[in-house]
Design an enzyme around this catalytic site. Structure first.
Site, PDB file in Angstrom:
ATOM      1  N   SER A  43      10.394  -2.104   0.912  1.00  0.00           N
ATOM      2  CA  SER A  43       9.384  -2.445  -0.091  1.00  0.00           C
ATOM      3  C   SER A  43      10.079  -3.151  -1.240  1.00  0.00           C
ATOM      4  O   SER A  43      11.229  -2.855  -1.569  1.00  0.00           O
ATOM      5  CB  SER A  43       8.689  -1.180  -0.600  1.00  0.00           C
ATOM      6  OG  SER A  43       7.932  -1.460  -1.766  1.00  0.00           O
ATOM      7  N   SER A  44       9.369  -4.066  -1.868  1.00  0.00           N
ATOM      8  CA  SER A  44       9.966  -4.783  -2.997  1.00  0.00           C
ATOM      9  C   SER A  44      10.188  -3.876  -4.206  1.00  0.00           C
ATOM     10  O   SER A  44      10.921  -4.244  -5.133  1.00  0.00           O
ATOM     11  CB  SER A  44       9.094  -5.971  -3.398  1.00  0.00           C
ATOM     12  OG  SER A  44       7.797  -5.541  -3.766  1.00  0.00           O
ATOM     13  N   CYS A  45       9.606  -2.673  -4.192  1.00  0.00           N
ATOM     14  CA  CYS A  45       9.801  -1.749  -5.314  1.00  0.00           C
ATOM     15  C   CYS A  45      11.214  -1.161  -5.329  1.00  0.00           C
ATOM     16  O   CYS A  45      11.581  -0.455  -6.270  1.00  0.00           O
ATOM     17  CB  CYS A  45       8.780  -0.622  -5.286  1.00  0.00           C
ATOM     18  SG  CYS A  45       9.089   0.609  -4.016  1.00  0.00           S
ATOM     19  N   TYR A  60       9.957   7.207  -4.400  1.00  0.00           N
ATOM     20  CA  TYR A  60       9.612   6.403  -3.227  1.00  0.00           C
ATOM     21  C   TYR A  60      10.645   5.304  -3.018  1.00  0.00           C
ATOM     22  O   TYR A  60      11.106   5.075  -1.891  1.00  0.00           O
ATOM     23  CB  TYR A  60       8.218   5.797  -3.405  1.00  0.00           C
ATOM     24  CG  TYR A  60       7.802   4.854  -2.302  1.00  0.00           C
ATOM     25  CD1 TYR A  60       7.394   5.336  -1.071  1.00  0.00           C
ATOM     26  CD2 TYR A  60       7.809   3.472  -2.497  1.00  0.00           C
ATOM     27  CE1 TYR A  60       7.012   4.476  -0.052  1.00  0.00           C
ATOM     28  CE2 TYR A  60       7.429   2.603  -1.490  1.00  0.00           C
ATOM     29  CZ  TYR A  60       7.025   3.106  -0.277  1.00  0.00           C
ATOM     30  OH  TYR A  60       6.654   2.255   0.732  1.00  0.00           O
ATOM     31  N   LYS A  97      13.121   4.555   0.220  1.00  0.00           N
ATOM     32  CA  LYS A  97      13.129   3.298   0.968  1.00  0.00           C
ATOM     33  C   LYS A  97      14.514   2.638   0.953  1.00  0.00           C
ATOM     34  O   LYS A  97      14.928   2.030   1.933  1.00  0.00           O
ATOM     35  CB  LYS A  97      12.074   2.339   0.408  1.00  0.00           C
ATOM     36  CG  LYS A  97      10.649   2.854   0.496  1.00  0.00           C
ATOM     37  CD  LYS A  97      10.248   3.279   1.896  1.00  0.00           C
ATOM     38  CE  LYS A  97       9.950   2.130   2.805  1.00  0.00           C
ATOM     39  NZ  LYS A  97       9.448   2.570   4.133  1.00  0.00           N
ATOM     40  N   HIS A 124      -3.372   0.358  -4.198  1.00  0.00           N
ATOM     41  CA  HIS A 124      -2.608  -0.686  -4.847  1.00  0.00           C
ATOM     42  C   HIS A 124      -3.561  -1.612  -5.598  1.00  0.00           C
ATOM     43  O   HIS A 124      -4.759  -1.613  -5.375  1.00  0.00           O
ATOM     44  CB  HIS A 124      -1.781  -1.457  -3.824  1.00  0.00           C
ATOM     45  CG  HIS A 124      -0.692  -0.638  -3.209  1.00  0.00           C
ATOM     46  ND1 HIS A 124      -0.783  -0.117  -1.937  1.00  0.00           N
ATOM     47  CD2 HIS A 124       0.494  -0.240  -3.699  1.00  0.00           C
ATOM     48  CE1 HIS A 124       0.335   0.564  -1.665  1.00  0.00           C
ATOM     49  NE2 HIS A 124       1.111   0.510  -2.718  1.00  0.00           N
TER      50      HIS A 124
END
Length: 318
Positions: free
Chosen positions: A108-110, A137, A141, A180
């Site tokens: 994920s880009s987070c 989270y 990831k 989201h």
């Protein structure tokens, strides 16, 4: 991937997994293995090991995760880190033990630092603090990405990792508290237009900038990488284009035919100020997005997808 290869899609009922399944079937892949979370709890190592020993898949798409928006990530912090660590550790280790030929892990880009330079290059990983609201989270990831790197380095496993930007499209979660941003706004403005409401509240200041990718484009990019990429470095997947939350809200309002006021609730968190991925590595590998944001959002609205996929649980295990 050969058309007759045995392919396991973990998380096939989630937004990403469902898009992967649609694409693989459309492309003629028929030997697809799936299990619901009721049939196979990926947090259970013994159950995962038994499943892999029985099925012995050739390829694995690891799209299973516990997911949610800012509120869910910040509220269920222990669940998000614990469940996601277990899911990825069990699936990646079982893939190694059973000799899976190739695995694609969806991050994920987070995972990138909150204040990373823009656009965000893959090498910016672990160069600064994470966004506090979804740190558990993100750490989970990141651990999955590092697991893939480590198994490749130690055992030569063909495990590749991809970092998608913000997604929208069929099978999204439209719960008003835990979805989201794109899905939340799609539902809010669709309902407001139908009910003739005078105003719609949007969380935050409207100033953060976000990049959005249609989930079918993500599936397409992942298939391209499964067929043409075998590097240790992660690959960003996105459009390379962004817009402000205010601009997104105004676009969705227009597409929904909503003409009332848009009110920004400054008491709600904004999250990361900007999150635009550098997709030059992906472009160099020969893939570009096909679905522009206006077109993709219009498709979702026309399909009334939000009516079919409103989840009332705080988080989804997919």
């Amino acid at each position: 991937m050969e058309k007759n290869a045995k392919i396991y899609v973990a998380g096939h009922r989630g937004m990403v997994g469902a898009a992967v399944m649609r694409l693989l079937r459309r492309e003629g892949y028929t030997n697809l293995i799936v299990r619901t979370s009721q049939e196979l709890d990926l947090r259970n190592q013994a159950a995962v090991d038994e499943f892999f020993a029985q099925e012995r898949p050739d390829y694995v798409w690891l799209a299973a995760a516990k997911v949610g928006g800012i509120h869910a990530n910040n509220t269920y912090r222990a669940d998000f880190i614990y469940d996601n660590l277990l899911i990825e550790a069990n699936v990646i280790h079982a893939s190694f033990r059973q000799g899976v030929r190739k695995l694609l892990y969806l991050g994920s880009s987070c995972i990138y630092p909150k204040l990373a330079p823009q656009p965000i290059k893959e090498e910016y990983l672990l160069t600064g603090p994470l966004e506090a609201t979804n740190e558990p989270y993100a750490i989970a990831k990141i651990a999955g990405l590092k697991l893939c790197e480590a198994y490749r380095a130690q055992y030569g496993c063909q495990f590749i990792t991809v970092m998608p930007t913000n997604l929208y499209g069929p099978h999204d979660n439209y719960d008003p508290e835990n979805s989201h941003v794109a899905a939340a706004l799609l539902r809010k403005f669709s309902e407001a237009a139908e009910a003739g409401l005078p105003s719609v509240e949007v969380w935050g200041t409207g100033t953060p900038r976000r990049e959005f990718l249609h989930v079918d484009d993500l599936a397409s990019a992942c298939l391209h990488l499964m067929q043409h990429y075998d590097g240790a470095e992660p690959v960003n997947i996105g459009t390379g284009e962004d817009l402000s939350i205010r601009e997104l809200a105004e676009l969705i309002a227009e597409l929904c035919g909503y003409n009332g006021d848009i009110i920004f609730n400054f008491s709600r968190p904004d999250g990361t100020p900007r999150k635009l991925l550098d997709v030059s590595r992906l472009h160099a590998l020969g893939w570009h997005h096909q679905i522009e944001l206006r077109e993709g959002l219009a498709q979702v609205i026309a399909a009334a997808d939000w009516r079919l996929h409103v989840h009332h649980s705080a988080t989804m295990m997919v």
